[in-house]
Design a protein around this motif. Structure first.
Motif, PDB file in Angstrom:
ATOM      1  N   GLY A 283       0.840  -1.185   0.000  1.00 54.08           N
ATOM      2  CA  GLY A 283       0.000   0.000   0.000  1.00 54.08           C
ATOM      3  C   GLY A 283       0.873   1.232   0.000  1.00 54.08           C
ATOM      4  N   ALA A 284       0.247   2.392  -0.076  1.00 54.24           N
ATOM      5  CA  ALA A 284       1.008   3.639  -0.054  1.00 54.24           C
ATOM      6  C   ALA A 284       0.075   4.793   0.246  1.00 54.24           C
ATOM      7  CB  ALA A 284       1.699   3.872  -1.394  1.00 54.24           C
ATOM      8  N   SER A 285       0.613   5.805   0.891  1.00 55.45           N
ATOM      9  CA  SER A 285      -0.152   7.019   1.149  1.00 55.45           C
ATOM     10  C   SER A 285       0.273   8.160   0.236  1.00 55.45           C
ATOM     11  CB  SER A 285      -0.006   7.448   2.616  1.00 55.45           C
ATOM     12  OG  SER A 285       1.360   7.576   2.962  1.00 55.45           O
ATOM     13  N   THR A 286       1.389   7.969  -0.488  1.00 54.31           N
ATOM     14  CA  THR A 286       1.834   8.982  -1.456  1.00 54.31           C
ATOM     15  C   THR A 286       2.300   8.288  -2.733  1.00 54.31           C
ATOM     16  OG1 THR A 286       4.170   8.978  -0.776  1.00 54.31           O
ATOM     17  CG2 THR A 286       2.660  10.435   0.443  1.00 54.31           C
ATOM     18  N   PRO A 287       2.202   8.966  -3.876  1.00 54.13           N
ATOM     19  CA  PRO A 287       2.654   8.367  -5.140  1.00 54.13           C
ATOM     20  C   PRO A 287       4.146   8.038  -5.132  1.00 54.13           C
ATOM     21  CG  PRO A 287       1.298  10.307  -5.552  1.00 54.13           C
ATOM     22  CD  PRO A 287       1.552  10.268  -4.073  1.00 54.13           C
ATOM     23  N   ASP A 288       4.946   8.865  -4.462  1.00 55.56           N
ATOM     24  CA  ASP A 288       6.390   8.624  -4.443  1.00 55.56           C
ATOM     25  C   ASP A 288       6.728   7.272  -3.825  1.00 55.56           C
ATOM     26  OD1 ASP A 288       6.824  11.050  -5.629  1.00 55.56           O
ATOM     27  OD2 ASP A 288       7.361  12.100  -3.777  1.00 55.56           O
ATOM     28  N   GLN A 289       5.959   6.867  -2.810  1.00 58.57           N
ATOM     29  CA  GLN A 289       6.203   5.561  -2.193  1.00 58.57           C
ATOM     30  C   GLN A 289       6.013   4.439  -3.207  1.00 58.57           C
ATOM     31  OE1 GLN A 289       3.440   5.642   1.075  1.00 58.57           O
ATOM     32  NE2 GLN A 289       4.906   6.582   2.483  1.00 58.57           N
ATOM     33  N   ILE A 290       4.968   4.530  -4.005  1.00 59.00           N
ATOM     34  CA  ILE A 290       4.711   3.525  -5.036  1.00 59.00           C
ATOM     35  C   ILE A 290       5.863   3.475  -6.036  1.00 59.00           C
ATOM     36  CG2 ILE A 290       3.265   2.971  -7.027  1.00 59.00           C
ATOM     37  CD1 ILE A 290       1.886   2.185  -4.563  1.00 59.00           C
ATOM     38  N   THR A 291       6.271   4.643  -6.508  1.00 60.32           N
ATOM     39  CA  THR A 291       7.338   4.718  -7.511  1.00 60.32           C
ATOM     40  C   THR A 291       8.632   4.107  -6.992  1.00 60.32           C
ATOM     41  OG1 THR A 291       6.346   6.727  -8.424  1.00 60.32           O
ATOM     42  CG2 THR A 291       8.644   6.286  -8.980  1.00 60.32           C
ATOM     43  N   GLU A 292       8.982   4.421  -5.747  1.00 58.02           N
ATOM     44  CA  GLU A 292      10.216   3.890  -5.164  1.00 58.02           C
ATOM     45  C   GLU A 292      10.109   2.396  -4.897  1.00 58.02           C
ATOM     46  OE1 GLU A 292      13.276   5.336  -4.715  1.00 58.02           O
ATOM     47  OE2 GLU A 292      12.282   6.748  -6.052  1.00 58.02           O
ATOM     48  N   ASN A 293       8.982   1.958  -4.346  1.00 56.77           N
ATOM     49  CA  ASN A 293       8.806   0.532  -4.046  1.00 56.77           C
ATOM     50  C   ASN A 293       8.885  -0.322  -5.309  1.00 56.77           C
ATOM     51  OD1 ASN A 293       8.463   1.189  -1.367  1.00 56.77           O
ATOM     52  ND2 ASN A 293       6.251   0.913  -1.358  1.00 56.77           N
ATOM     53  N   ALA A 294       8.358   0.203  -6.401  1.00 56.07           N
ATOM     54  CA  ALA A 294       8.316  -0.565  -7.647  1.00 56.07           C
ATOM     55  C   ALA A 294       9.713  -0.889  -8.167  1.00 56.07           C
ATOM     56  CB  ALA A 294       7.526   0.199  -8.704  1.00 56.07           C
ATOM     57  N   LYS A 295      10.710  -0.139  -7.738  1.00 50.71           N
ATOM     58  CA  LYS A 295      12.083  -0.391  -8.180  1.00 50.71           C
ATOM     59  C   LYS A 295      12.646  -1.689  -7.602  1.00 50.71           C
ATOM     60  CE  LYS A 295      13.044   4.537  -8.791  1.00 50.71           C
ATOM     61  NZ  LYS A 295      13.802   5.717  -8.303  1.00 50.71           N
ATOM     62  N   ALA A 296      11.926  -2.302  -6.664  1.00 50.14           N
ATOM     63  CA  ALA A 296      12.363  -3.587  -6.111  1.00 50.14           C
ATOM     64  C   ALA A 296      12.101  -4.735  -7.074  1.00 50.14           C
ATOM     65  CB  ALA A 296      11.647  -3.851  -4.786  1.00 50.14           C
ATOM     66  N   ALA A 297      11.254  -4.516  -8.077  1.00 51.22           N
ATOM     67  CA  ALA A 297      10.957  -5.565  -9.051  1.00 51.22           C
ATOM     68  C   ALA A 297      12.218  -5.931  -9.826  1.00 51.22           C
ATOM     69  CB  ALA A 297       9.870  -5.111 -10.002  1.00 51.22           C
ATOM     70  N   GLY A 298      12.421  -7.209 -10.047  1.00 46.14           N
ATOM     71  CA  GLY A 298      13.547  -7.673 -10.838  1.00 46.14           C
ATOM     72  C   GLY A 298      14.882  -7.705 -10.120  1.00 46.14           C
ATOM     73  N   ILE A 299      14.893  -7.315  -8.835  1.00 46.09           N
ATOM     74  CA  ILE A 299      16.147  -7.313  -8.061  1.00 46.09           C
ATOM     75  C   ILE A 299      16.465  -8.729  -7.575  1.00 46.09           C
ATOM     76  CG2 ILE A 299      17.261  -6.499  -5.946  1.00 46.09           C
ATOM     77  CD1 ILE A 299      17.029  -4.333  -8.003  1.00 46.09           C
ATOM     78  N   THR A 300      17.712  -9.137  -7.735  1.00 45.81           N
ATOM     79  CA  THR A 300      18.179 -10.411  -7.177  1.00 45.81           C
ATOM     80  C   THR A 300      19.161 -10.117  -6.049  1.00 45.81           C
ATOM     81  OG1 THR A 300      17.931 -11.566  -9.295  1.00 45.81           O
ATOM     82  CG2 THR A 300      19.375 -12.571  -7.643  1.00 45.81           C
ATOM     83  N   LEU A 301      18.840 -10.598  -4.855  1.00 48.94           N
ATOM     84  CA  LEU A 301      19.725 -10.419  -3.702  1.00 48.94           C
ATOM     85  C   LEU A 301      20.675 -11.602  -3.624  1.00 48.94           C
ATOM     86  CD1 LEU A 301      17.107  -9.241  -1.028  1.00 48.94           C
ATOM     87  CD2 LEU A 301      18.538  -7.830  -2.522  1.00 48.94           C
ATOM     88  N   ASP A 302      21.968 -11.326  -3.461  1.00 52.44           N
ATOM     89  CA  ASP A 302      22.925 -12.429  -3.421  1.00 52.44           C
ATOM     90  C   ASP A 302      22.919 -13.110  -2.050  1.00 52.44           C
ATOM     91  OD1 ASP A 302      24.614 -10.933  -1.675  1.00 52.44           O
ATOM     92  OD2 ASP A 302      25.660 -10.037  -3.377  1.00 52.44           O
ATOM     93  N   PHE A 303      23.600 -14.233  -1.979  1.00 53.28           N
ATOM     94  CA  PHE A 303      23.590 -15.057  -0.768  1.00 53.28           C
ATOM     95  C   PHE A 303      24.132 -14.294   0.428  1.00 53.28           C
ATOM     96  CE2 PHE A 303      25.671 -18.157   2.075  1.00 53.28           C
ATOM     97  CZ  PHE A 303      24.572 -18.940   2.393  1.00 53.28           C
TER      98      PHE A 303
END
Length: 331
Positions: A283-303
C-alpha cells in the motif's frame, strides 16, 4: 516491471501489486488515492487488491474511481470476502448467501462485471467448506469470478480446499499470507502445500506495517506514518514498536545501502526471492512511495545479503506455522 505467473494458472501478475487496506479510508487518503493508483499504473503494476469490508466499501469505491480511465482488460482486479459488511447476522463469513451478496456489492462498487481473483480472506469455521466451494463453482461458471484465492489459511485448511477445488473445477490459484523478513510463518507448511496444489502467493505486509522501511528506528512517530494515522492503523502498528526490534531493523540500513537499495526496496526484494511468491502486495499514502517501491521488481539479492539479513534479525523472526490465523468463532 517484471511479471510472474500466478500459481499453476496462465494469469500474469506484476511482481508488485497495489493494495488499499488502511490507505483509502480517511478523507485525506482518498484524496491521494487517484495519484497513488496512477503512480502504480505508471510503474507497470497490473494487480490491484481490495476487499468489500475495507472502509465499509469505500476502499472499493475509491479504487474504482481512480481506475475509470484504464482499460479493464489490462487490470487484474482482486477483492475479498469474510469480514462483516453490515449488521445482518448473514453479512460476514463464507456462507453461500454472503458470498453472493458480498460479491455483487463489490462488482457494483468496483464498476465491473467480474473479478479476476475472489479472495476468501479467512477460513470460516462455521460454514461447511463444501457449501463455500459449491457457491464459488457457480460464480465461476456464471463468469462473475475467474480465479479464487485464500488468505491466512493453514496448510491443513488449504489441503481440504484444494481437494474440493479440484473436484468442483474451481480454479484455486492464489493464497495471500502475511510474509516478510520478520514474518516467515508460511514457509514451513503453507507454501509447500500450495506449491503441490498449484497455488501461488500474493504476499501481504512485505514491509511489516512499515517497520522495515526504517522510519521508526530513530524514535518518535513520523508525521503521515501509519502509527500516526487513524485508530485502525495505530492498532495495527503500535504493538510492533519494540525498541530492541527497531534497533535490529536499523542495522539493515547498511545492508540496503551496500546493495544500492532503500530499506523498503530491500524488504520487498527479499520477499520476491522466494520462488512461490508471484507478487508482493504493498500500500502507499503517497505516489512517491509507489514509484520507489516498484524499483524492487527484478532485483536479485545475493547469498551474502540474505545471510546478513538472517543474522541481524536473529530471534526476532517469527516462523511458527501455528501463527497463521483465522478467528475460530467470528460470527
Amino acid at each position: 516491471m517484471e511479471f510472474r505467473r500466478l500459481g499453476g494458472s496462465g494469469l500474469l501478475v506484476s511482481e508488485l501489486s497495489y493494495g488499499n487496506w488502511l490507505t483509502h479510508g480517511s478523507a485525506t487518503a482518498q484524496s491521494n488515492a487517484p495519484a497513488c493508483v496512477h503512480a502504480a499504473l505508471d510503474a507497470g503494476i497490473n494487480l490491484f487488491s481490495t476487499a468489500a469490508a475495507w472502509g465499509a466499501g469505500d476502499a472499493e469505491v475509491s479504487l474504482a474511481k481512480a481506475l475509470r480511465a484504464t482499460r479493464r482488460d489490462d487490470l487484474v482486479l482482486c477483492s475479498g470476502v469474510y469480514w462483516p459488511e453490515g449488521p445482518s447476522r448473514n453479512a460476514s463469513g463464507l456462507s453461500r448467501k454472503h458470498l453472493h451478496t458480498s460479491l455483487h456489492g463489490s462488482l457494483r462498487r468496483l464498476e465491473t462485471d467480474y473479478l479476476d481473483v475472489y479472495q476468501l480472506l479467512r477460513f470460516d469455521y462455521q460454514t461447511p467448506l463444501e457449501e463455500t466451494f459449491l457457491a464459488l463453482s457457480d460464480l465461476v461458471r456464471h463468469g462473475k469470478i475467474l480465479y479464487v484465492g485464500t488468505s491466512e489459511w493453514s496448510a491443513e485448511q488449504l489441503l481440504r480446499a484444494s481437494t474440493l477445488a479440484a473436484e468442483l473445477r474451481v480454479p484455486l490459484v492464489a493464497n495471500q499470507p502475511h510474509y516478510s523478513m520478520l514474518w516467515r510463518v508460511p514457509e514451513a507448511q503453507v507454501m509447500p502445500v500450495c506449491r503441490r496444489a498449484g497455488i501461488g502467493q500474493l504476499v501481504s505486509l512485505p514491509l511489516a506495517q512499515g517497520l522495515l522501511t526504517g522510519k521508526y528506528c530513530d524514535g518518535g512517530i513520523p508525521a503521515g506514518s501509519r502509527a500516526a494515522g487513524d485508530e485502525a492503523a495505530r492498532q495495527a502498528i503500535w504493538p510492533l514498536l519494540n525498541k530492541d526490534l527497531l534497533d535490529r531493523i536499523g542495522l539493515l540500513r547498511g545492508v540496503a545501502a551496500h546493495a544500492g537499495l532503500s530499506m523498503a526496496q530491500l524488504a520487498i526484494a527479499w520477499t520476491l526471492q522466494h520462488e512461490d511468491v508471484a507478487s508482493a502486495v504493498t500500500g502507499a499514502s503517497t505516489p512517491d512511495q509507489i514509484t520507489e517501491n516498484a524499483k524492487a521488481a527484478g532485483i536479485t539479492l545475493d547469498f551474502e545479503v540474505l545471510t546478513q539479513i538472517d543474522e541481524l534479525l536473529g530471534t526476532f523472526v517469527q516462523t511458527d506455522p501455528r501463527l497463521t490465523f483465522s478467528p475460530p468463532q467470528y460470527r
